[in-house]
Design an enzyme around this catalytic site. Structure first.
Site, mmCIF file in Angstrom:
data_model
loop_
_atom_site.group_PDB
_atom_site.id
_atom_site.type_symbol
_atom_site.label_atom_id
_atom_site.label_comp_id
_atom_site.label_asym_id
_atom_site.label_seq_id
_atom_site.Cartn_x
_atom_site.Cartn_y
_atom_site.Cartn_z
ATOM 1 N N ARG A 169 12.986 18.605 9.692
ATOM 2 C CA ARG A 169 13.410 17.301 9.161
ATOM 3 C C ARG A 169 13.257 17.326 7.649
ATOM 4 O O ARG A 169 14.185 17.640 6.930
ATOM 5 C CB ARG A 169 12.588 16.177 9.822
ATOM 6 C CG ARG A 169 13.138 14.775 9.584
ATOM 7 C CD ARG A 169 12.252 13.712 10.225
ATOM 8 N NE ARG A 169 10.916 13.702 9.660
ATOM 9 C CZ ARG A 169 10.535 12.961 8.618
ATOM 10 N NH1 ARG A 169 11.394 12.160 8.041
ATOM 11 N NH2 ARG A 169 9.292 13.021 8.157
ATOM 12 N N HIS A 180 0.215 23.347 23.092
ATOM 13 C CA HIS A 180 -0.185 22.057 22.525
ATOM 14 C C HIS A 180 -1.432 21.533 23.247
ATOM 15 O O HIS A 180 -1.901 20.438 22.945
ATOM 16 C CB HIS A 180 0.921 21.024 22.718
ATOM 17 C CG HIS A 180 2.109 21.200 21.826
ATOM 18 N ND1 HIS A 180 2.003 21.541 20.499
ATOM 19 C CD2 HIS A 180 3.440 21.029 22.067
ATOM 20 C CE1 HIS A 180 3.221 21.597 19.969
ATOM 21 N NE2 HIS A 180 4.102 21.300 20.899
HETATM 22 P P1 A3P Z 1 8.633 16.422 9.285
HETATM 23 O O1 A3P Z 1 9.173 15.651 10.455
HETATM 24 O O2 A3P Z 1 7.560 15.679 8.561
HETATM 25 O O3 A3P Z 1 9.686 16.920 8.370
HETATM 26 P P2 A3P Z 1 6.386 20.969 14.828
HETATM 27 O O4 A3P Z 1 6.977 22.292 14.493
HETATM 28 O O5 A3P Z 1 4.929 21.024 15.160
HETATM 29 O O6 A3P Z 1 7.207 20.243 15.844
HETATM 30 O O7 A3P Z 1 6.412 20.121 13.494
HETATM 31 C C1 A3P Z 1 7.604 19.697 12.930
HETATM 32 C C2 A3P Z 1 7.322 19.310 11.498
HETATM 33 O O8 A3P Z 1 7.125 20.493 10.709
HETATM 34 C C3 A3P Z 1 8.489 18.568 10.869
HETATM 35 O O9 A3P Z 1 7.903 17.719 9.880
HETATM 36 C C4 A3P Z 1 9.273 19.721 10.261
HETATM 37 O O10 A3P Z 1 10.196 19.330 9.267
HETATM 38 C C5 A3P Z 1 8.136 20.562 9.694
HETATM 39 N N1 A3P Z 1 8.497 21.975 9.474
HETATM 40 C C6 A3P Z 1 9.285 22.766 10.251
HETATM 41 N N2 A3P Z 1 9.397 23.982 9.693
HETATM 42 C C7 A3P Z 1 8.698 23.966 8.547
HETATM 43 C C8 A3P Z 1 8.464 24.934 7.528
HETATM 44 N N3 A3P Z 1 8.982 26.140 7.578
HETATM 45 N N4 A3P Z 1 7.697 24.561 6.486
HETATM 46 C C9 A3P Z 1 7.162 23.329 6.394
HETATM 47 N N5 A3P Z 1 7.350 22.371 7.339
HETATM 48 C C10 A3P Z 1 8.104 22.680 8.407
#
Ligand code: A3P
Length: 298
Positions: free
Chosen positions: A263, A105
């Site tokens: 989520r 990150h």
């Molecule tokens: P939301 O909270 O808007 O649903 P990170 O992986 O960087 O922590 O980001 C998490 C975000 O990516 C969350 O967004 C999560 O739901 C979404 N996310 C996780 N897996 C995903 C996938 N396979 N396709 C699309 N979005 C995804």
């Protein structure tokens, strides 16, 4: 709503990130074959980890019995500053076979020159996302991690600090622009993606990543619809329903449930949380920050 953050070379970092960054500078030895998934938190790290892993390893596994069905993507693409922080050394990442799939990150400007120099061949795949959705995703995530004994974090309070740039690895816009500029200056080193584009045209993005990593899909693979298999395997629907992503917990500095990283996985969920005034204010900040950079979130 935030852990204690330190302002370090223009960015807000937790002790965890700060220590990770310092250890990285002092000890990490990049390899020319390293592939690094880089993101600001909540921009789609989990998704991109899954995509990169399945693209690079597509000849090693059967799609019907794939590691992504049993493991969370973080167990396959290792969080660099997390692994270093937990170990207090680089011994874990040093022991990984090539090509190493890593993630970070950290802002581009805070990475060691040994990683960002043109002379170093390691490559970065970066994904960014509309700041309104990033903010809402972060706010939900922070509330999930918060002790049950504390009241939930007020949206307005969190919004105020995000807009001021005070968030983990923030300011968000500076993080994005660091990688955006690097992708313009060194297109062979940094591939820049948008969450919204991957959502809209996932197959095109899978092909783009494969080409960037110099493992393009052959006509034979195309005829076997391998791109579509990868898109399906890494989709929110498939991944969020895997047992490991529903029930397991892991430790990346502190214990976190895998389910907290899944989520809604949608574009535009901010509309259910931000008032029109808040959305306008955030758009205005974004417009000002991006002015003259040639980049926008549309
Ligand atoms: P939301 O909270 O808007 O649903 P990170 O992986 O960087 O922590 O980001 C998490 C975000 O990516 C969350 O967004 C999560 O739901 C979404 N996310 C996780 N897996 C995903 C996938 N396979 N396709 C699309 N979005 C995804």
């Amino acid at each position: 709503w935030l852990d204690q953050l330190f302002h370090y070379h223009g960015f807000w970092l937790s002790t965890f990130a700060l220590r990770g960054s310092m250890l990285l500078h002092d000890h990490f030895k990049p390899r020319p074959t390293d592939i690094i998934v880089a993101t600001s938190p909540k921009c789609g790290t989990t998704w991109l980890r899954a995509l990169v892993f399945s693209i690079v390893n597509r000849h090693s596994f059967d799609f019907s019995d794939h590691p992504l069905s049993k493991m969370n993507p973080q167990e396959l693409v290792f969080f660099l500053e997390g692994a270093i922080y937990i170990d207090g050394s680089t011994s874990f990442v040093d022991g990984l076979p090539s090509p190493r799939l890593l993630s970070t990150h950290l802002p581009y400007s805070l990475l060691p020159k040994s990683m960002t120099d043109d002379a170093s061949d390691c490559r970065f795949v970066y994904i960014c996302r509309d700041p309104k959705d990033v903010f809402i995703s972060k706010w939900h995530f922070a509330n999930k991690l918060r002790s049950k004994h504390l009241p939930p974090i007020a949206l307005e309070e969190a919004f105020d600090s995000f807009c001021k740039g005070v968030s983990h690895y923030g300011p968000f816009w500076d993080h994005v622009l660091g990688y955006w500029k690097a992708s313009l200056e060194s297109p062979k080193k940094v591939l820049f993606l948008k969450y919204e584009d991957v959502k809209k045209q996932p197959s095109d993005c899978v092909r783009k990543v494969a080409e960037f990593l110099e493992v393009p899909f052959s006509p034979e693979e195309e005829s076997k619809e391998m791109v579509e298999e990868i898109v399906k395997l890494c989709s929110f629907e498939n991944m969020s329903n895997q047992e490991v992503n529903k029930n397991a917990t892991r430790n990346s500095g502190r214990p976190i449930s895998n389910s907290d990283f899944f989520r809604k996985g949608e574009v535009g969920d901010w509309v259910n949380h931000l008032s029109p005034q808040m959305a306008e204010a955030l758009d205005h900040i974004t417009e000002q920050k991006l002015q003259g950079t040639g980049f926008n979130f549309r």
